[in-house]
Design a protein around this motif. Structure first.
Motif, PDB file in Angstrom:
ATOM      1  N   ILE A  91       0.849  -7.608   6.842  1.00 56.59           N
ATOM      2  CA  ILE A  91       0.585  -6.162   7.023  1.00 56.59           C
ATOM      3  C   ILE A  91       0.025  -5.552   5.744  1.00 56.59           C
ATOM      4  CG2 ILE A  91       1.694  -3.903   7.371  1.00 56.59           C
ATOM      5  CD1 ILE A  91       3.659  -5.346   9.304  1.00 56.59           C
ATOM      6  N   VAL A  94      -3.591  -6.536   5.260  1.00 64.49           N
ATOM      7  CA  VAL A  94      -4.527  -5.856   6.153  1.00 64.49           C
ATOM      8  C   VAL A  94      -4.732  -4.390   5.733  1.00 64.49           C
ATOM      9  CG1 VAL A  94      -4.716  -4.993   8.532  1.00 64.49           C
ATOM     10  CG2 VAL A  94      -4.264  -7.403   8.113  1.00 64.49           C
ATOM     11  N   LEU A  95      -3.706  -3.779   5.157  1.00 64.94           N
ATOM     12  CA  LEU A  95      -3.802  -2.368   4.742  1.00 64.94           C
ATOM     13  C   LEU A  95      -4.488  -2.200   3.389  1.00 64.94           C
ATOM     14  CD1 LEU A  95      -0.296  -0.991   5.786  1.00 64.94           C
ATOM     15  CD2 LEU A  95      -2.481  -0.666   6.973  1.00 64.94           C
ATOM     16  N   THR A  96      -4.671  -3.289   2.648  1.00 67.70           N
ATOM     17  CA  THR A  96      -5.358  -3.187   1.350  1.00 67.70           C
ATOM     18  C   THR A  96      -6.673  -3.967   1.446  1.00 67.70           C
ATOM     19  OG1 THR A  96      -3.916  -4.946   0.513  1.00 67.70           O
ATOM     20  CG2 THR A  96      -3.235  -2.669   0.054  1.00 67.70           C
TER      21      THR A  96
ATOM     22  N   LEU B  62       0.971  -7.011  14.228  1.00 65.66           N
ATOM     23  CA  LEU B  62       0.109  -6.012  13.584  1.00 65.66           C
ATOM     24  C   LEU B  62      -0.175  -4.866  14.552  1.00 65.66           C
ATOM     25  CD1 LEU B  62      -2.436  -8.249  11.644  1.00 65.66           C
ATOM     26  CD2 LEU B  62      -0.916  -6.547  10.618  1.00 65.66           C
ATOM     27  N   LEU B  95      -7.628   2.910   7.964  1.00 64.81           N
ATOM     28  CA  LEU B  95      -6.638   2.116   7.218  1.00 64.81           C
ATOM     29  C   LEU B  95      -7.017   0.632   7.118  1.00 64.81           C
ATOM     30  CD1 LEU B  95      -3.271   3.568   8.565  1.00 64.81           C
ATOM     31  CD2 LEU B  95      -4.379   4.056   6.379  1.00 64.81           C
TER      32      LEU B  95
ATOM     33  N   VAL C  94      -5.425   3.483  -2.386  1.00 65.52           N
ATOM     34  CA  VAL C  94      -5.209   2.051  -2.140  1.00 65.52           C
ATOM     35  C   VAL C  94      -5.286   1.732  -0.643  1.00 65.52           C
ATOM     36  CG1 VAL C  94      -3.389   0.284  -2.221  1.00 65.52           C
ATOM     37  CG2 VAL C  94      -3.999   1.544  -4.288  1.00 65.52           C
ATOM     38  N   LEU C  95      -4.879   2.692   0.202  1.00 61.48           N
ATOM     39  CA  LEU C  95      -4.897   2.466   1.655  1.00 61.48           C
ATOM     40  C   LEU C  95      -6.280   2.683   2.281  1.00 61.48           C
ATOM     41  CD1 LEU C  95      -1.543   4.148   2.769  1.00 61.48           C
ATOM     42  CD2 LEU C  95      -2.013   1.706   2.485  1.00 61.48           C
TER      43      LEU C  95
END
Lengths: 137, 137, 137
Positions: A91, A94-96, B62, B95, C94-95
């Motif tokens: 997770i 995927v978010l960064t 996810l 995101l 960062v997101l």
């Protein structure tokens, strides 16, 4: 011109590892004055970010934020083959970012005053992480 | 050299659709041995990610994570012209990634062992999604 | 060919600022017909996104989403040198994205019908933000 180099970073578990100097050294060695630099991490449980590089508490707070957003103890995950940190690591990745592209000028990555390049290890245990850096113009 | 190709992916509603083979085929056809490959999605309610490709439960988790983070039923959204999944689709897109750049070596995207390229449809209903792949060196 | 140009954007505090026209003008001036365009922001408290450009309520909802995800009033942050919006600004950055790469075709960024390029200011107060645009083929 396009030059590609692979580096390994040994991590000691969850946390951020600055690679700015490694990236700048590779850019310098290419003799490319103006262009772009791409940094890529070949994993799905570690990622990259450009982050404030002056006060380490920023990265501690980011770690804390992610721990609340995707907690290790969450019973909603069905995928936990590699332990409680398995899905949280995916997770967070995927978010960064898995890849970062940075402008090169005067033979250097033209980072902002406070921008550092960080590898973010999302697994509790340390790992050897592979990065590919491509410099081109 | 720079070669650009457009592909369409038909989705059957919210979920992930692997496009690794499509991308690798395009890279192979360019005959570029070393360089970079850029994948771009021309939408604001679908996105891209590099994700673990071995266990499908990672992508199910996810999906579940995103459903909790940006729930369809959230009454806080003012924008819902296209239904309850309208704002959640935009949030999920912002995101994650609209573009991915991947190193090319030996005529292939040099992905990690567990990295697959996925289109992530964020709308409940299926759509035709356009992607542009650019391979260059 | 690779052409690099720096622009400044003056923000009036937290919110989104469309830069699509600035980016398209720079691409047009390069005379590059087919290639890629990279947009980079040199800061860790402002970011970039490709977002729905028709209904401004989408961006208002995104702002609201981020305010709930990383609230200014959160007492968990240890880093707050620059005020209550300090860590939230880093988290939001960062997101989302520090860099965007967009395909160029027919002398223009080949954006989807609803895709606009936005600078997202995450600090409560306005700032001068530096962006570097690189167009290449």
């Amino acid at each position: 011109m396009l030059i590609q180099e692979k580096i390994n970073v040994i991590t000691q578990g969850r946390g951020t590892y600055e690679v700015t100097n490694d990236v700048q050294r590779i850019v310098k060695n290419t003799d490319i004055e103006m262009g772009l630099c791409h940094v890529f991490v070949h994993h799905t449980s570690a990622s990259l970010m450009l982050c404030e590089n002056a006060d380490p508490s920023v990265r501690a707070d980011l770690e804390q934020f992610m721990s609340r957003l995707a907690p290790d103890s969450d019973t909603a995950y069905s995928h936990n083959n590699e332990g409680a940190d398995d899905m949280p690591a995916h997770i967070r990745t995927v978010l960064t970012q898995t890849g970062l592209t940075i402008p090169v000028k005067n033979g250097r990555c033209m980072l902002g005053t406070w921008q550092g390049v960080y590898l973010w290890e999302h697994k509790a245990r340390g790992n050897q992480r592979s990065l590919t850096i491509t410099v081109y113009n």
